[in-house]
Design a protein around this motif. Structure first.
Motif, PDB file in Angstrom:
ATOM      1  N   ILE A  88     -20.605  46.972   9.514  1.00 14.71           N
ATOM      2  CA  ILE A  88     -20.893  45.764   8.734  1.00 14.71           C
ATOM      3  C   ILE A  88     -21.823  46.140   7.584  1.00 14.71           C
ATOM      4  CG2 ILE A  88     -21.916  43.454   8.813  1.00 14.71           C
ATOM      5  CD1 ILE A  88     -21.276  43.386  11.788  1.00 14.71           C
ATOM      6  N   THR A  89     -21.570  45.597   6.385  1.00 20.83           N
ATOM      7  CA  THR A  89     -22.440  45.877   5.250  1.00 20.83           C
ATOM      8  C   THR A  89     -23.328  44.676   4.922  1.00 20.83           C
ATOM      9  OG1 THR A  89     -20.719  45.178   3.705  1.00 20.83           O
ATOM     10  CG2 THR A  89     -20.840  47.529   4.227  1.00 20.83           C
ATOM     11  N   PHE A  90     -24.435  44.958   4.266  1.00 17.16           N
ATOM     12  CA  PHE A  90     -25.363  43.910   3.819  1.00 17.16           C
ATOM     13  C   PHE A  90     -24.924  43.420   2.444  1.00 17.16           C
ATOM     14  CE2 PHE A  90     -29.230  42.415   1.722  1.00 17.16           C
ATOM     15  CZ  PHE A  90     -29.726  41.538   2.680  1.00 17.16           C
ATOM     16  N   ASN A  91     -25.073  42.119   2.194  1.00 17.75           N
ATOM     17  CA  ASN A  91     -24.533  41.513   0.969  1.00 17.75           C
ATOM     18  C   ASN A  91     -25.538  40.532   0.377  1.00 17.75           C
ATOM     19  OD1 ASN A  91     -23.052  40.107  -0.976  1.00 17.75           O
ATOM     20  ND2 ASN A  91     -21.176  40.156   0.219  1.00 17.75           N
ATOM     21  N   ASN A  92     -25.974  40.796  -0.853  1.00 19.69           N
ATOM     22  CA  ASN A  92     -26.876  39.878  -1.558  1.00 19.69           C
ATOM     23  C   ASN A  92     -26.142  38.740  -2.249  1.00 19.69           C
ATOM     24  OD1 ASN A  92     -29.669  40.748  -1.291  1.00 19.69           O
ATOM     25  ND2 ASN A  92     -29.045  42.620  -2.351  1.00 19.69           N
ATOM     26  N   GLY A  93     -24.814  38.778  -2.273  1.00 20.90           N
ATOM     27  CA  GLY A  93     -24.050  37.778  -3.004  1.00 20.90           C
ATOM     28  C   GLY A  93     -24.261  36.363  -2.505  1.00 20.90           C
ATOM     29  N   TYR A  94     -24.570  36.230  -1.207  1.00 20.27           N
ATOM     30  CA  TYR A  94     -24.785  34.887  -0.654  1.00 20.27           C
ATOM     31  C   TYR A  94     -25.968  34.194  -1.314  1.00 20.27           C
ATOM     32  CZ  TYR A  94     -21.513  36.321   2.992  1.00 20.27           C
ATOM     33  OH  TYR A  94     -20.394  36.753   3.659  1.00 20.27           O
ATOM     34  N   ARG A  95     -26.923  34.947  -1.785  1.00 18.78           N
ATOM     35  CA  ARG A  95     -28.064  34.348  -2.485  1.00 18.78           C
ATOM     36  C   ARG A  95     -27.594  33.579  -3.723  1.00 18.78           C
ATOM     37  NH1 ARG A  95     -33.196  35.883  -1.189  1.00 18.78           N
ATOM     38  NH2 ARG A  95     -33.489  37.678   0.207  1.00 18.78           N
ATOM     39  N   TYR A  96     -26.646  34.151  -4.434  1.00 16.56           N
ATOM     40  CA  TYR A  96     -26.158  33.511  -5.657  1.00 16.56           C
ATOM     41  C   TYR A  96     -25.437  32.197  -5.330  1.00 16.56           C
ATOM     42  CZ  TYR A  96     -27.321  37.793  -8.158  1.00 16.56           C
ATOM     43  OH  TYR A  96     -28.000  38.849  -8.710  1.00 16.56           O
ATOM     44  N   VAL A  97     -24.690  32.195  -4.239  1.00 15.75           N
ATOM     45  CA  VAL A  97     -24.039  30.959  -3.807  1.00 15.75           C
ATOM     46  C   VAL A  97     -25.086  29.888  -3.513  1.00 15.75           C
ATOM     47  CG1 VAL A  97     -22.561  29.911  -2.054  1.00 15.75           C
ATOM     48  CG2 VAL A  97     -22.068  32.225  -2.879  1.00 15.75           C
ATOM     49  N   ASN A  98     -26.158  30.302  -2.839  1.00 15.18           N
ATOM     50  CA  ASN A  98     -27.242  29.377  -2.513  1.00 15.18           C
ATOM     51  C   ASN A  98     -27.908  28.827  -3.774  1.00 15.18           C
ATOM     52  OD1 ASN A  98     -30.610  29.636  -1.842  1.00 15.18           O
ATOM     53  ND2 ASN A  98     -29.381  28.140  -0.754  1.00 15.18           N
ATOM     54  N   TRP A  99     -28.110  29.692  -4.769  1.00 17.41           N
ATOM     55  CA  TRP A  99     -28.773  29.252  -6.001  1.00 17.41           C
ATOM     56  C   TRP A  99     -27.932  28.231  -6.762  1.00 17.41           C
ATOM     57  CZ3 TRP A  99     -29.840  35.040  -7.386  1.00 17.41           C
ATOM     58  CH2 TRP A  99     -30.894  35.499  -6.593  1.00 17.41           C
ATOM     59  N   MET A 100     -26.618  28.279  -6.599  1.00 19.22           N
ATOM     60  CA  MET A 100     -25.757  27.277  -7.237  1.00 19.22           C
ATOM     61  C   MET A 100     -26.077  25.871  -6.724  1.00 19.22           C
ATOM     62  SD  MET A 100     -23.509  28.775  -9.367  1.00 19.22           S
ATOM     63  CE  MET A 100     -21.996  27.824  -9.406  1.00 19.22           C
ATOM     64  N   ILE A 101     -26.594  25.791  -5.503  1.00 14.67           N
ATOM     65  CA  ILE A 101     -26.965  24.509  -4.898  1.00 14.67           C
ATOM     66  C   ILE A 101     -28.424  24.171  -5.172  1.00 14.67           C
ATOM     67  CG2 ILE A 101     -27.193  23.235  -2.715  1.00 14.67           C
ATOM     68  CD1 ILE A 101     -24.987  25.121  -1.601  1.00 14.67           C
ATOM     69  N   THR A 102     -29.313  25.126  -4.938  1.00 19.04           N
ATOM     70  CA  THR A 102     -30.739  24.815  -4.948  1.00 19.04           C
ATOM     71  C   THR A 102     -31.314  24.623  -6.356  1.00 19.04           C
ATOM     72  OG1 THR A 102     -31.280  27.194  -4.833  1.00 19.04           O
ATOM     73  CG2 THR A 102     -31.140  25.975  -2.755  1.00 19.04           C
ATOM     74  N   ILE A 103     -30.878  25.419  -7.317  1.00 21.45           N
ATOM     75  CA  ILE A 103     -31.470  25.313  -8.653  1.00 21.45           C
ATOM     76  C   ILE A 103     -31.194  23.957  -9.304  1.00 21.45           C
ATOM     77  CG2 ILE A 103     -31.426  26.241 -11.007  1.00 21.45           C
ATOM     78  CD1 ILE A 103     -31.335  29.021  -9.844  1.00 21.45           C
ATOM     79  N   PRO A 104     -29.958  23.418  -9.233  1.00 18.47           N
ATOM     80  CA  PRO A 104     -29.766  22.055  -9.751  1.00 18.47           C
ATOM     81  C   PRO A 104     -30.668  21.030  -9.067  1.00 18.47           C
ATOM     82  CG  PRO A 104     -27.649  23.121  -9.486  1.00 18.47           C
ATOM     83  CD  PRO A 104     -28.665  24.034  -8.861  1.00 18.47           C
ATOM     84  N   CYS A 105     -30.896  21.184  -7.771  1.00 20.04           N
ATOM     85  CA  CYS A 105     -31.799  20.263  -7.057  1.00 20.04           C
ATOM     86  C   CYS A 105     -33.224  20.386  -7.583  1.00 20.04           C
ATOM     87  CB  CYS A 105     -31.781  20.557  -5.553  1.00 20.04           C
ATOM     88  SG  CYS A 105     -30.239  20.144  -4.724  1.00 20.04           S
ATOM     89  N   LEU A 106     -33.692  21.608  -7.776  1.00 18.31           N
ATOM     90  CA  LEU A 106     -35.055  21.831  -8.258  1.00 18.31           C
ATOM     91  C   LEU A 106     -35.251  21.244  -9.655  1.00 18.31           C
ATOM     92  CD1 LEU A 106     -35.416  25.554  -7.112  1.00 18.31           C
ATOM     93  CD2 LEU A 106     -36.508  23.573  -6.052  1.00 18.31           C
ATOM     94  N   LEU A 107     -34.267  21.424 -10.516  1.00 17.71           N
ATOM     95  CA  LEU A 107     -34.375  20.908 -11.874  1.00 17.71           C
ATOM     96  C   LEU A 107     -34.338  19.379 -11.905  1.00 17.71           C
ATOM     97  CD1 LEU A 107     -32.004  23.496 -13.589  1.00 17.71           C
ATOM     98  CD2 LEU A 107     -34.490  23.367 -13.838  1.00 17.71           C
ATOM     99  N   THR A 108     -33.510  18.790 -11.052  1.00 20.79           N
ATOM    100  CA  THR A 108     -33.436  17.331 -11.001  1.00 20.79           C
ATOM    101  C   THR A 108     -34.737  16.732 -10.488  1.00 20.79           C
ATOM    102  OG1 THR A 108     -31.044  17.471 -10.603  1.00 20.79           O
ATOM    103  CG2 THR A 108     -32.119  15.378 -10.101  1.00 20.79           C
ATOM    104  N   GLN A 109     -35.350  17.383  -9.510  1.00 23.52           N
ATOM    105  CA  GLN A 109     -36.663  16.941  -9.022  1.00 23.52           C
ATOM    106  C   GLN A 109     -37.664  16.839 -10.164  1.00 23.52           C
ATOM    107  OE1 GLN A 109     -36.910  20.169  -5.857  1.00 23.52           O
ATOM    108  NE2 GLN A 109     -38.216  18.602  -4.969  1.00 23.52           N
ATOM    109  N   LEU A 110     -37.659  17.850 -10.990  1.00 23.66           N
ATOM    110  CA  LEU A 110     -38.603  17.879 -12.104  1.00 23.66           C
ATOM    111  C   LEU A 110     -38.377  16.693 -13.030  1.00 23.66           C
ATOM    112  CD1 LEU A 110     -40.814  19.483 -13.664  1.00 23.66           C
ATOM    113  CD2 LEU A 110     -38.938  20.607 -14.885  1.00 23.66           C
TER     114      LEU A 110
END
Length: 267
Positions: A88-110
């Motif tokens: 099994i390999t380690f994959n950082n790509g899932y972080r980018y998927v997560n940021w597609m969700i979290t960053i819009p939420c963070l900006l809307t909060q502001l």
């Protein structure tokens, strides 16, 4: 996905440092989730959606970090005193998927705590989310080349940076426009939020560039340290500061639970 994490063997210290960093990230987000759920009743309805968005961010980021932590321990096994990659390999790509969700939420909060009206929030949120997604998608494409082609890593990183600059320009302009509308001393706090964003969000591109300047096992540890500090700063601490602003403004508008929590009304 070819990430530099899969290229090296790790000492016990290096492997456990990454494991502990990922676990700390999980703990911080889950603890913050509990806090935001408890504190939400102290926030006036006008601002409560900002706290709800913090809960969404904590759940989304926490689940991704649980996955990252599990992937890390599954991908490597101790052999002859060092941790070696398994099937099994380690994959950082899932972080980018997560940021597609979290960053819009963070900006809307502001935008919510900046006291924009509904129409203004929608208009600005669309611009910010499109810029954020442009930044994330081009960054995702770039890190696909971090093992095979540093030239493409640089090119896509530069494109992502253009989106990043545009995003921060709108954020800074929005804060400058609305700072005077913030009450109960929160105009000073919102500036701290801005500088926190600049600090935390700058850590991500540095982590992105680690393969270019520290392509070894220590670089992997550094990258996961940068990711963890950035995650906790840009999501947990940011969320706490946004909630603080929301409670202070709620109290200023006469919302009794907030006024009681701040000692402005008898319990």
């Amino acid at each position: 996905m070819k990430n530099i994490e899969n290229l090296f063997d790790y000492t016990i210290g290096q492997f456990e440092t990454v494991d502990h960093l990922l676990t700390m990230g999980v703990g911080a987000h889950l603890a913050a989730l509990v806090f935001f759920l408890v504190i939400s009743q102290l926030v006036a309805p006008k601002y409560r959606i900002a706290t709800a968005l913090s809960c969404i961010v904590m759940v989304s980021a926490g689940l991704i970090l649980v996955s990252q932590a599990g992937m890390w321990t599954d991908a490597f096994a101790l052999e002859n005193g060092v941790y070696k990659l398994q099937d099994i390999t380690f994959n950082n790509g899932y972080r980018y998927v997560n940021w597609m969700i979290t960053i819009p939420c963070l900006l809307t909060q502001l935008l919510i705590v900046l006291n924009y009206n509904k129409a203004q929030i929608v208009k600005k949120a669309i611009s910010l989310v499109l810029l954020a997604w442009g930044m994330i998608i081009t960054g995702y494409i770039g890190q696909l080349y971090e093992v095979s082609d540093l030239g493409n890593l640089y090119i896509w990183g530069a494109i992502s940076t253009l989106f990043f600059i545009g995003l921060n320009f709108i954020v800074g302009k929005s804060i400058a426009e609305q700072k005077s509308t913030l009450t109960h001393g929160t105009d000073k706090t919102i500036m701290k939020v801005f500088w926190l964003m600049m600090f935390a969000w700058t850590l991500y591109p540095i982590a992105y560039m680690v393969p270019a300047f520290m392509n070894n096992a220590d670089g992997v540890v550094l990258r996961q340290l940068l990711f963890t500090v950035a995650d906790i700063s840009s999501k947990v601490i940011y969320g706490l500061m946004i909630t603080y602003i929301a409670i202070r403004q709620s109290a200023s508008s006469g919302f009794i639970p907030a006024r009681k929590a701040l000692g402005m009304e008898p319990q």
